[in-house]
Motif scaffolding. Sequence first.
Motif, PDB file in Angstrom:
ATOM      1  N   CYS A  33       0.831  -1.201   0.000  1.00 53.88           N
ATOM      2  CA  CYS A  33       0.000   0.000   0.000  1.00 53.88           C
ATOM      3  C   CYS A  33       0.870   1.258   0.000  1.00 53.88           C
ATOM      4  O   CYS A  33       0.569   2.232  -0.701  1.00 53.88           O
ATOM      5  CB  CYS A  33      -0.929  -0.014   1.201  1.00 53.88           C
ATOM      6  SG  CYS A  33      -2.182   1.289   1.190  1.00 53.88           S
ATOM      7  N   PHE A  37       0.700   3.946  -2.824  1.00 54.41           N
ATOM      8  CA  PHE A  37       0.397   5.317  -2.410  1.00 54.41           C
ATOM      9  C   PHE A  37       1.403   6.297  -3.016  1.00 54.41           C
ATOM     10  O   PHE A  37       1.052   7.424  -3.388  1.00 54.41           O
ATOM     11  CB  PHE A  37       0.426   5.404  -0.877  1.00 54.41           C
ATOM     12  CG  PHE A  37       0.203   6.769  -0.317  1.00 54.41           C
ATOM     13  CD1 PHE A  37      -1.069   7.322  -0.256  1.00 54.41           C
ATOM     14  CD2 PHE A  37       1.269   7.519   0.163  1.00 54.41           C
ATOM     15  CE1 PHE A  37      -1.279   8.588   0.265  1.00 54.41           C
ATOM     16  CE2 PHE A  37       1.071   8.790   0.693  1.00 54.41           C
ATOM     17  CZ  PHE A  37      -0.206   9.326   0.740  1.00 54.41           C
ATOM     18  N   ARG A  78     -10.553   2.940  12.715  1.00 51.39           N
ATOM     19  CA  ARG A  78      -9.465   3.873  12.468  1.00 51.39           C
ATOM     20  C   ARG A  78      -8.251   3.396  13.261  1.00 51.39           C
ATOM     21  O   ARG A  78      -8.389   2.685  14.268  1.00 51.39           O
ATOM     22  CB  ARG A  78      -9.822   5.297  12.938  1.00 51.39           C
ATOM     23  CG  ARG A  78     -11.054   5.888  12.301  1.00 51.39           C
ATOM     24  CD  ARG A  78     -10.874   6.175  10.814  1.00 51.39           C
ATOM     25  NE  ARG A  78     -12.028   6.872  10.278  1.00 51.39           N
ATOM     26  CZ  ARG A  78     -13.169   6.270   9.897  1.00 51.39           C
ATOM     27  NH1 ARG A  78     -13.267   4.945   9.995  1.00 51.39           N
ATOM     28  NH2 ARG A  78     -14.177   6.973   9.422  1.00 51.39           N
ATOM     29  N   TRP A 106      -1.651   9.650   6.001  1.00 53.74           N
ATOM     30  CA  TRP A 106      -2.803   9.249   5.186  1.00 53.74           C
ATOM     31  C   TRP A 106      -3.533   8.066   5.819  1.00 53.74           C
ATOM     32  O   TRP A 106      -4.767   8.060   5.920  1.00 53.74           O
ATOM     33  CB  TRP A 106      -2.321   8.890   3.777  1.00 53.74           C
ATOM     34  CG  TRP A 106      -3.357   8.227   2.924  1.00 53.74           C
ATOM     35  CD1 TRP A 106      -4.340   8.834   2.191  1.00 53.74           C
ATOM     36  CD2 TRP A 106      -3.521   6.810   2.724  1.00 53.74           C
ATOM     37  NE1 TRP A 106      -5.102   7.893   1.544  1.00 53.74           N
ATOM     38  CE2 TRP A 106      -4.625   6.654   1.858  1.00 53.74           C
ATOM     39  CE3 TRP A 106      -2.852   5.684   3.178  1.00 53.74           C
ATOM     40  CZ2 TRP A 106      -5.066   5.392   1.445  1.00 53.74           C
ATOM     41  CZ3 TRP A 106      -3.286   4.426   2.784  1.00 53.74           C
ATOM     42  CH2 TRP A 106      -4.382   4.281   1.918  1.00 53.74           C
ATOM     43  N   PHE A 107      -2.789   7.065   6.254  1.00 52.35           N
ATOM     44  CA  PHE A 107      -3.377   5.853   6.819  1.00 52.35           C
ATOM     45  C   PHE A 107      -4.148   6.166   8.105  1.00 52.35           C
ATOM     46  O   PHE A 107      -5.212   5.596   8.360  1.00 52.35           O
ATOM     47  CB  PHE A 107      -2.270   4.824   7.074  1.00 52.35           C
ATOM     48  CG  PHE A 107      -2.740   3.439   7.401  1.00 52.35           C
ATOM     49  CD1 PHE A 107      -3.957   2.960   6.946  1.00 52.35           C
ATOM     50  CD2 PHE A 107      -1.943   2.587   8.169  1.00 52.35           C
ATOM     51  CE1 PHE A 107      -4.386   1.669   7.245  1.00 52.35           C
ATOM     52  CE2 PHE A 107      -2.358   1.311   8.477  1.00 52.35           C
ATOM     53  CZ  PHE A 107      -3.580   0.847   8.018  1.00 52.35           C
ATOM     54  N   LEU A 110      -7.615   7.250   7.257  1.00 56.82           N
ATOM     55  CA  LEU A 110      -8.325   6.429   6.272  1.00 56.82           C
ATOM     56  C   LEU A 110      -9.623   5.844   6.814  1.00 56.82           C
ATOM     57  O   LEU A 110      -9.659   5.300   7.919  1.00 56.82           O
ATOM     58  CB  LEU A 110      -7.424   5.283   5.798  1.00 56.82           C
ATOM     59  CG  LEU A 110      -8.068   4.276   4.839  1.00 56.82           C
ATOM     60  CD1 LEU A 110      -8.353   4.925   3.483  1.00 56.82           C
ATOM     61  CD2 LEU A 110      -7.171   3.046   4.661  1.00 56.82           C
ATOM     62  N   GLN A 111     -10.677   5.943   6.022  1.00 55.91           N
ATOM     63  CA  GLN A 111     -11.871   5.122   6.180  1.00 55.91           C
ATOM     64  C   GLN A 111     -11.975   4.263   4.932  1.00 55.91           C
ATOM     65  O   GLN A 111     -11.902   4.780   3.810  1.00 55.91           O
ATOM     66  CB  GLN A 111     -13.137   5.965   6.316  1.00 55.91           C
ATOM     67  CG  GLN A 111     -14.405   5.117   6.392  1.00 55.91           C
ATOM     68  CD  GLN A 111     -15.690   5.943   6.397  1.00 55.91           C
ATOM     69  OE1 GLN A 111     -15.732   7.040   5.834  1.00 55.91           O
ATOM     70  NE2 GLN A 111     -16.726   5.431   7.023  1.00 55.91           N
ATOM     71  N   LEU A 112     -12.125   2.949   5.099  1.00 54.37           N
ATOM     72  CA  LEU A 112     -12.237   2.092   3.922  1.00 54.37           C
ATOM     73  C   LEU A 112     -13.461   2.491   3.104  1.00 54.37           C
ATOM     74  O   LEU A 112     -14.511   2.824   3.660  1.00 54.37           O
ATOM     75  CB  LEU A 112     -12.326   0.626   4.335  1.00 54.37           C
ATOM     76  CG  LEU A 112     -11.046   0.008   4.907  1.00 54.37           C
ATOM     77  CD1 LEU A 112     -11.212  -1.498   5.083  1.00 54.37           C
ATOM     78  CD2 LEU A 112      -9.842   0.289   4.028  1.00 54.37           C
ATOM     79  N   GLU A 134      -6.729   2.622  -1.353  1.00 56.54           N
ATOM     80  CA  GLU A 134      -7.844   2.446  -0.431  1.00 56.54           C
ATOM     81  C   GLU A 134      -8.492   1.079  -0.587  1.00 56.54           C
ATOM     82  O   GLU A 134      -8.670   0.349   0.389  1.00 56.54           O
ATOM     83  CB  GLU A 134      -8.884   3.553  -0.656  1.00 56.54           C
ATOM     84  CG  GLU A 134      -8.356   4.952  -0.385  1.00 56.54           C
ATOM     85  CD  GLU A 134      -9.383   6.020  -0.693  1.00 56.54           C
ATOM     86  OE1 GLU A 134     -10.510   5.670  -1.127  1.00 56.54           O
ATOM     87  OE2 GLU A 134      -9.074   7.208  -0.494  1.00 56.54           O
TER      88      GLU A 134
END
Length: 430
Positions: A33, A37, A78, A106-107, A110-112, A134
């Motif tokens: 990822c 990214f 989260r 960023w991670f 993140l919300q999936l 994502e």
Amino acid sequence: MVDIAARVYNHHWKIDPIVRSLIDTDFYKLLMCQSVFRNSPDTTVTFSLINRTTSIRLAELIDEGELREQLDHIRTLRLSRGESTWLRGNTFYGKRQMFRPDFLEWFEGLQLPPYHLEKRDGQYELTFEGKWPEVMLWEIPALAVLMELRSRAVLRDMGRFELQVLYARAMTKLWEKVERLRSIEGLKIADFGTRRRHSFLWQDWCVQALQEGLGEAFIGTSNCLIAMRREVEAIGTNAHEMPMVYAALAENDAALAEAPYKVLADWHEEHEGNLRIILPDTYGTAGFLARAPDWLTSWTGIRIDSGDPVAGAEEAIRWWTARGEDPRTKLVIFSDGLDVDKIEELHARFAGRVKASFGWGTLLTNDFRGLVPENRLAPFSLVCKAVAAEGRPTVKLSDNPNKAMGPKDQIERYKRVFGVGAQTPVEVVV
């Protein structure tokens, strides 16, 4: 120690969400990822659930409302402060700050993304579409949810004592495997069983059993959450999804032929020469090695993940030898459908010839074969793959044609471009 049988009996208490953290995933997903990214943050990719064991009709076993509840819960997760601190400050593969600050920032936010779910012909069609960094993080939790809901469906009508006996038998079965593995001198083995585990609690128990039973022979787990909690190494490098997406984005046959090597060039730049493990079988190991640039011969090792593992390792040894490298200094990681018999066989054949290591997956964390009537808890082959990139279909050939995927015309094109001839099918157990 957690009383797993009691927790399973009372799972309706909702104290056990199937996925309880964004880092309840495989380490290589986070490593990939970060690379995605950096290199392809806006590429649109579609992932889709694929049940290779069509005899198990998941939509008839698993309640849709319960499935949606678990998937919706994952979208609320989260990173916790402790998880972020672990990722930022821990040493992975001898390197501090494996993850860049911009990626972790960023991670942490993140919300999936949303999912699409519907039933079709006794199966669930579950897809995720969006920006590659994502949607790729849905793969492991989606598989874990489907696998554990299937387990719960089978166990739902069992009583307390029946469950206690079931888990006692499963623990005994695993411990007998551990006792056999203890006798292998120089063994190096890791848990690779997150994606098709029986449950989170069971995977956690299996890791603890390997810690106590194998000592230094147990080198870590692919599961980041368990690695953090149990203070063991997080293990992983890269997977087939990267060459599949890079290949789908190639504009012509020449770019397609170079795509697998472009992946590794980007990987090398991302990790500054660390994590140098080659996964060569996406479009056929023999052709990949024959055309491989010289700079790949100095890499640490190769992961064997499809086809005949003996043939794959022998191919790697011949390649290193022909390129002037000493195979005895190289790492070969076996990771396809392993159980104790195969581990014993492969270690005996290659000990002293290469540095052999084993990623033990489904038959570590989900071997309940023969423990319930009609073998209803036997593991099965469920995957979640990148099936399209920017609207173009992805293709995987593999060294086992039973694992090939993609439109028929594109499979034929890829076989031509990568020079893949006749292949020998191997039964896909998990």
